[in-house]
Structures are given as structure tokens and as C-alpha cells.
Design an enzyme around this catalytic site. Structure first.
Site, PDB file in Angstrom:
ATOM      1  N   ARG A   1     -16.886   0.654  -2.597  1.00 35.66           N
ATOM      2  CA  ARG A   1     -16.928  -0.089  -1.518  1.00 35.66           C
ATOM      3  C   ARG A   1     -16.840  -1.504  -1.769  1.00 35.66           C
ATOM      4  O   ARG A   1     -17.934  -2.013  -1.228  1.00 35.66           O
ATOM      5  CB  ARG A   1     -16.454   0.017  -0.096  1.00 35.66           C
ATOM      6  CG  ARG A   1     -15.459   0.104   0.332  1.00 35.66           C
ATOM      7  CD  ARG A   1     -15.696   0.553   1.761  1.00 35.66           C
ATOM      8  NE  ARG A   1     -15.341   2.524   1.504  1.00 35.66           N
ATOM      9  CZ  ARG A   1     -15.203   3.426   1.353  1.00 35.66           C
ATOM     10  NH1 ARG A   1     -13.220   2.196   1.581  1.00 35.66           N
ATOM     11  NH2 ARG A   1     -14.207   4.245   0.978  1.00 35.66           N
TER      12      ARG A   1
ATOM     13  N   LYS B   1       1.200  -1.390   0.051  1.00 35.21           N
ATOM     14  CA  LYS B   1      -0.228   0.036   0.384  1.00 35.21           C
ATOM     15  C   LYS B   1       0.770   1.197   0.121  1.00 35.21           C
ATOM     16  O   LYS B   1       1.745   1.296   0.979  1.00 35.21           O
ATOM     17  CB  LYS B   1      -0.587  -0.360   1.309  1.00 35.21           C
ATOM     18  CG  LYS B   1      -1.943   0.738   1.869  1.00 35.21           C
ATOM     19  CD  LYS B   1      -2.989   1.179   2.048  1.00 35.21           C
ATOM     20  CE  LYS B   1      -4.154   1.433   1.903  1.00 35.21           C
ATOM     21  NZ  LYS B   1      -3.788   3.299   2.083  1.00 35.21           N
TER      22      LYS B   1
ATOM     23  N   LYS C   1      -7.119  -3.555   2.592  1.00 31.84           N
ATOM     24  CA  LYS C   1      -6.262  -2.970   2.908  1.00 31.84           C
ATOM     25  C   LYS C   1      -6.351  -3.130   4.963  1.00 31.84           C
ATOM     26  O   LYS C   1      -6.879  -3.966   5.256  1.00 31.84           O
ATOM     27  CB  LYS C   1      -6.385  -1.337   2.905  1.00 31.84           C
ATOM     28  CG  LYS C   1      -8.294  -0.696   3.943  1.00 31.84           C
ATOM     29  CD  LYS C   1      -7.562   0.582   3.786  1.00 31.84           C
ATOM     30  CE  LYS C   1      -8.934   1.512   4.363  1.00 31.84           C
ATOM     31  NZ  LYS C   1      -8.553   2.559   4.084  1.00 31.84           N
TER      32      LYS C   1
ATOM     33  N   PHE D   1      -2.216   0.073 -10.961  1.00 31.48           N
ATOM     34  CA  PHE D   1      -2.205  -1.192 -10.375  1.00 31.48           C
ATOM     35  C   PHE D   1      -3.347  -1.814 -11.010  1.00 31.48           C
ATOM     36  O   PHE D   1      -3.687  -3.049 -10.855  1.00 31.48           O
ATOM     37  CB  PHE D   1      -2.259  -0.964  -8.692  1.00 31.48           C
ATOM     38  CG  PHE D   1      -3.701  -0.359  -8.524  1.00 31.48           C
ATOM     39  CD1 PHE D   1      -4.735  -0.301  -8.752  1.00 31.48           C
ATOM     40  CD2 PHE D   1      -2.448   0.977  -8.212  1.00 31.48           C
ATOM     41  CE1 PHE D   1      -5.764   0.341  -7.691  1.00 31.48           C
ATOM     42  CE2 PHE D   1      -3.730   1.862  -7.480  1.00 31.48           C
ATOM     43  CZ  PHE D   1      -4.543   2.144  -7.243  1.00 31.48           C
TER      44      PHE D   1
END
Length: 290
Positions: A199, A57, A205, A129
């Protein structure tokens, strides 16, 4: 004096700072169309890791190339130099503007400037990504992305490396190793689903700490070595709860604390029974739209 604030601040407040009354506070939101991108949920113990690829991250600013323009995830234009975006394709690409571990301030100062500083932008890498508009599951989209990056051969554009881990212990060890080296945490990309905006569990994460945002609504005076400076800031969470943050500040930040109405990011370790964060620590101001 008028302060423009983030819409998280739901009701007006009046304070007295340094003997002068703040007479009014206005509330203005950023007028921008947010691109339809995936948003991460928090990793939960027991997650089936066979469904995910794992990457670092990056502690930067998320940047989406729409095919025509580089914008933040909230849709705010990013004023990058022409050379930075000159050879990007007419396809959507997601990535993170990053200057290295522990260098978020460099990214923020560079990206927030409406006049691109070529010298500063030379320090920025775009860690890409995903290509949301490509068909197929994540491995197929990642291959298209990797092929384009290799063909484009742009020094400032790099593909975020992905890793496969088969146990939670291996994931924990990897997180700790990266965190010890200064990384922010891990991202987990589901490999068995087409791209889904919003979401969901398709993007997770995980960090060694949690973070959140709050609005500055007041101050507490400093004592001892911080006499005459700010000792703590009072903030309001998105759920309306208020608390003080007194650690994480440099002496310069105590002398010139975040203004009333500023949105700040803080880190913490869990929630108390009263619904307030444990061991809250100031990290930085968050610029509107980023």
C-alpha cells in the site's frame, strides 16, 4: 452447528437464532500465498494530479495472472475456463474481472464457482491495467501491456483506458459523471515511479462514498413490514467497534440474512465522533479469499 469464519473475528461468540443455540464457532483462514501487488490508498484533496493517470474503478474481482495461473489478490485460484486463460503470456498481468457497471453479483457468482460455467464466463471481461514485472515507470509498463493486448486480440481482455486531468475540479467532475453512470469510482496510477507492491501513494482510489468490511455477529428483529424477518445486522469492525446496519437489504436478504461469521461489505459517508461509520448501508457478502 459450526461456522467457518474470516480471521477478522478475533473472539468467539455465542448467539441464539430462531430458538436454536449455536454451540461452537471455528476460525479458519484461507491458506493461499498472496501475490506481491500494489494496494490502493484513499485519495486525498490536494494531491498533485500531474503525477497520475486516471481510470475508472471497476466494480469486479481483482485478478492477477501469475504467468501460469489466474488468482485473486489474496492468492486464491480462479477457476476460469481454459479458453479464458489459454493465450495469456508467461508474464504477470493485473486486471479486474468485470461484467459491466452494477453487475458485481454476476462476477461474484461466476468467479466463485469452482466449476467454470462457459455461458456465464462469456459475460466477463478482464480489464487489465498493469504488468508489474516489466521495468520502467507506469507509462512504459502500460505501453508493453497495450501492445500485448493488441497483438493477442482476445475479445475478453481489454486495457483499462487512462485519462489525464489537471485540476481537482476536473477530477471531481469526472468522478461525478462516472458515478452518475453507475461506476464505482476512480483509480489514480502514479506515472513517475517503478512498480511498488504493497500500500502506497503510487495507487489511489476515490469514490463518492467510502466502504469497508465487518463481520456479522448478531441480529435485531424486524418490525412493521419486516416483522418476522431481520431488521438489522450487528457487525464488528476491524478495530473491534460494533454497530448495527439496518438499510441496504432486499426483502429476500432480510428473510435470509448473512450468517453469523460472514464478512460483509458496507458503504458509509464519514465517521462519527465515536469512531463508527455514518449512514452505514449494506452492500454485499464478501466471499473468503476474494
Amino acid at each position: 452447528m459450526n461456522y467457518t469464519t474470516h480471521p477478522m473475528l478475533l473472539s468467539p461468540i455465542a448467539i441464539v437464532l430462531g430458538g436454536g443455540a449455536i454451540t461452537s464457532i471455528s476460525y479458519v483462514s484461507v491458506a493461499a500465498t498472496a501475490p506481491a501487488v500494489a494496494l490502493a490508498k484513499e485519495y486525498r484533496s490536494g494531491t498533485d494530479l500531474s503525477r497520475y493517470w486516471i481510470s475508472e474503478k471497476y466494480d469486479g474481482i481483482r485478478a492477477i495472472w501469475t504467468g501460469k495461473q489466474l488468482v485473486t489478490k489474496s492468492g486464491k485460484p480462479i477457476h476460469a475456463p481454459k479458453w479464458f486463460v489459454a493465450n495469456l503470456p508467461n508474464r504477470m498481468i493485473e486486471g479486474e474481472l468485470w461484467a459491466g457497471r452494477g453487475q458485481f453479483a454476476t462476477v461474484q457468482q461466476t468467479v466463485l464457482d469452482t466449476t467454470a460455467d462457459n455461458v456465464q464466463w462469456q459475460k466477463i471481461r478482464w480489464m487489465v491495467f498493469d504488468m508489474p514485472q516489466e521495468s520502467g515507470f507506469y507509462p512504459a509498463r502500460y505501453k508493453v501491456l497495450n501492445d500485448w493486448v493488441e497483438q493477442a486480440h482476445l475479445a475478453h481482455v481489454r486495457v483499462a483506458p487512462q485519462k489525464v486531468l489537471h485540476s481537482e475540479q476536473a477530477l471531481t467532475d469526472y468522478l461525478q459523471t462516472l458515478s452518475d453512470a453507475g461506476a464505482e469510482g476512480l483509480m489514480l496510477h502514479a506515472i513517475d515511479q517503478p512498480y511498488q507492491a504493497g500500500r502506497s501513494d503510487d495507487l489511489l482510489k476515490w469514490k463518492t462514498y467510502q466502504d469497508a468490511e465487518a463481520v456479522v455477529i448478531g441480529y435485531r428483529a424486524g418490525k412493521g413490514r419486516w416483522h418476522g424477518m431481520m431488521g438489522a445486522i450487528q457487525v464488528r469492525m476491524t478495530n473491534g467497534k460494533e454497530f448495527y446496519i439496518g438499510s441496504g437489504f432486499s426483502d429476500e436478504e432480510r428473510a435470509h440474512p448473512p450468517k453469523i461469521g460472514t464478512v460483509i461489505t458496507y458503504r458509509y459517508n464519514g465517521i462519527n465522533d465515536n469512531g463508527k461509520p455514518k449512514f452505514a448501508r449494506y452492500m454485499r457478502e464478501r466471499a473468503a479469499g476474494y
